[in-house]
Structure formats: C-alpha cells, structure tokens
Write a protein that holds these residues in place. Sequence first.
Motif, mmCIF file in Angstrom:
data_model
loop_
_atom_site.group_PDB
_atom_site.id
_atom_site.type_symbol
_atom_site.label_atom_id
_atom_site.label_comp_id
_atom_site.label_asym_id
_atom_site.label_seq_id
_atom_site.Cartn_x
_atom_site.Cartn_y
_atom_site.Cartn_z
ATOM 1 N N GLN A 8 0.829 -1.206 0.000
ATOM 2 C CA GLN A 8 0.000 0.000 0.000
ATOM 3 C C GLN A 8 0.866 1.261 0.000
ATOM 4 O OE1 GLN A 8 -2.491 -0.928 3.486
ATOM 5 N NE2 GLN A 8 -4.289 -0.626 2.206
ATOM 6 N N LEU A 40 2.515 1.730 -3.432
ATOM 7 C CA LEU A 40 1.566 2.169 -4.464
ATOM 8 C C LEU A 40 1.285 3.663 -4.355
ATOM 9 C CD1 LEU A 40 -0.989 -0.793 -4.433
ATOM 10 C CD2 LEU A 40 0.392 -0.067 -6.393
ATOM 11 N N ILE A 68 -1.101 6.940 -10.054
ATOM 12 C CA ILE A 68 -2.063 6.313 -9.144
ATOM 13 C C ILE A 68 -2.882 7.429 -8.491
ATOM 14 C CG2 ILE A 68 -2.391 4.948 -7.045
ATOM 15 C CD1 ILE A 68 -1.361 3.237 -9.239
ATOM 16 N N VAL A 76 -5.272 4.944 -3.522
ATOM 17 C CA VAL A 76 -5.078 3.597 -2.993
ATOM 18 C C VAL A 76 -6.054 3.453 -1.830
ATOM 19 C CG1 VAL A 76 -3.480 1.962 -1.943
ATOM 20 C CG2 VAL A 76 -2.649 3.592 -3.656
ATOM 21 N N CYS A 111 -6.338 4.239 -11.047
ATOM 22 C CA CYS A 111 -5.277 4.833 -11.856
ATOM 23 C C CYS A 111 -5.859 5.329 -13.177
ATOM 24 C CB CYS A 111 -4.155 3.827 -12.103
ATOM 25 S SG CYS A 111 -4.654 2.386 -13.066
ATOM 26 N N LEU A 142 5.208 -4.170 -8.982
ATOM 27 C CA LEU A 142 5.418 -2.725 -8.931
ATOM 28 C C LEU A 142 6.289 -2.231 -10.087
ATOM 29 C CD1 LEU A 142 5.933 -2.245 -5.102
ATOM 30 C CD2 LEU A 142 4.042 -1.323 -6.452
#
Length: 348
Positions: A273, A276, A282, A285, A297, A341
């Motif tokens: 988390q 991100l 993004i 989250v 996103c 990622l």
Amino acid sequence: MDLNKLVRKNILALKPYSSARGNHLSGLLLDANENTLGSCFEFENLLLNRYPDPNQNELRESLSNLIGVKKKNIFFGVGSDEIIDLIFRIFCEPGVDNVIIPEPTYGMYKVAGDINNIEVKSIPLDSDFQPDVKRIIESCNDYTKLLFLCSPNNPTGNIIEKTRIIELIRKFNGVVVIDEAYMDFAEENSLINDSKDYPNLIVLRTFSKAWGLAGVRCGFCIANEFIISLLFNIKAPYNISKLTAYSIIKALENNDRRIKLIEEIVKEREWLQAELKTLNGIDKVFDSSSNYILFRCRNARDVYRLLASKGIIIRDRSNQLNLDNCLRVSVGSRNENKKFLTALKEAL
C-alpha cells in the motif's frame, strides 16, 4: 421473527434424500453399492471406496473445538458458493421473491440470484463503501427475502461497520447473509459469535483465503440451528468428500500456521500500500482489511492489458458500480510484489 414464514413451502415440506452413510458409517457395509474390494487410489487409509459422512460430524466437531461455536450451528459446503446457492433455494421462490445486494461487491451473489430466477435489487454503497441502512430498508417489500453483505468487502477491501450490520439485522424482515471470506485478516470484526443472538443471521467463511486451501473448495457457515437443518435437508448427500474433509481437519490442527501466514500477508499488504501511494499515475489507494488492495489509476484497462502482456495478472474492477478506473491486486510475496510494482510503473 418466524423463520418458517421466510422459507419456501416446498422446502418445509421436503422429505430429504436418505443416504446410506447417513445411517451407518461402520460395520459390514453392503448397503450403498460401493466397490467393497477397494479403490484404484489410496490415501492415508481413508477408505475412498466408501462414501463420506453426509452429516459432516468430524469436520463440524473439529471446527467447533477451534472457534467455540456449537456443532449444531455449523454447516460445510463446496466453497461458500455452494452455500450461497443453497440459501437462495431455501428462501426464495423463483420468479416471485427478491433480494437486496449493496454494490460494488462480490459478483457471485447476483449470479446465484440470476441462476435461481430471483430479482436482484442493487443498492449502491455510500461514498465510504458502507451500506445505506435507510435506503435498504425502504427498498424492501413483502417479497424481499435476503440481504447480502460482504465484510471485508470484495473488491473494496473495507470492513462494514458492525453497528450498521446489527441495525440491518434488527430492521430487515428477512435473512441477512454476512460473507466473511476475508475476515481472518480482521478477526476482531467478525459476527460469528453474534449468530446465536440473531436467528435471521447467516455468517459465511471460507478456507480459500487465509488457510491457503483454495484448491480444496471448502467453506462453512454459522447460523441458527433451524437454518442449518434446512441446509442439510437440501444439499447433495455427499457434498464434502473424504479428501476434502481430511484436508480441512489437518489444516485445523495447524492453526498456528494460518496465524503466521496472516501476519506475513498483513505486513506485505501494508508495505505494498505504501509503495503504491508513491507512484505517479495512481489516483487513489483504498484502505484494505483483506489480502488485496484496490487502487484507481488513469486508463486502468490499458494498464491491466499491459500487465497481462508481461504475465502479471491482476483484476480489472472498473466495470463495477462506482469503481471507474479501479484495479485490484492480491498481496503476494515480497518478490512477487516487487515484480508487480516494476511492471506497473512501466505500464503507468
């Protein structure tokens, strides 16, 4: 509440199938047309040539000892999905009754409703993905039989507030089904111990997530003894195989391993988390109390396709209510999360 009035009349009048193993599990068994000479595959002296216990006695006793719920209030199914289907078949008259499903949520509730020809009333969750109690109650009529709630909710990952659930259980003139498939990751919020106080409450759980037994296909529910008896009346005679029962009992004996797995997953979830939230592209989250993370996103479907082309498979949830451009990723190992990622950065 009189549960009898909620059950389909033909279900109340049903004479359940009487299976051979329902009466005798040992002795000189010449009653079920089994192969008495043996089987082509043997495992741990399970006598696979013999039918399993249709009453799930050993399974229910093992789980009862672990979670402190009485055996008479436990029922096992082929995953939670079988139990969901059975609930529809018990309470809902095809082409007549309706159910309420706050969305976005797990899609199988609506599929089960459609299969059983039951009208589904979709009520949007609020901006915090919580059920709108007033709107739900106002949407009910004399033919509303079931309300489904998922907590932690799939795919949003949030816990449904217990005060709202209790309010709905008290005000809803039908059966409230709480799907706790992911509650192992937030156990303090479970309603398992509340089922004894509310006869119209069914709590679903599964061995597919925290227990790591998705391939075994086994779930269970906790409910009023009358509801449990109805589930036994209409299920397939031998819905839980000996191999499934063996796997679950062995897992229950290894509960410490489940606890360690949960700790590792939660640690990885928090790390993922945080990572991100640092990525450009993004937009949001979402907080999660489960083993997955929902994020929003730009151009989510393109991002999903680019990740898939690299062999990294997540879920596109952007077609669900109020989840535009949202993707859901399951929490993996640290190595898997790093690969995800890296690929996500490139895709964004």
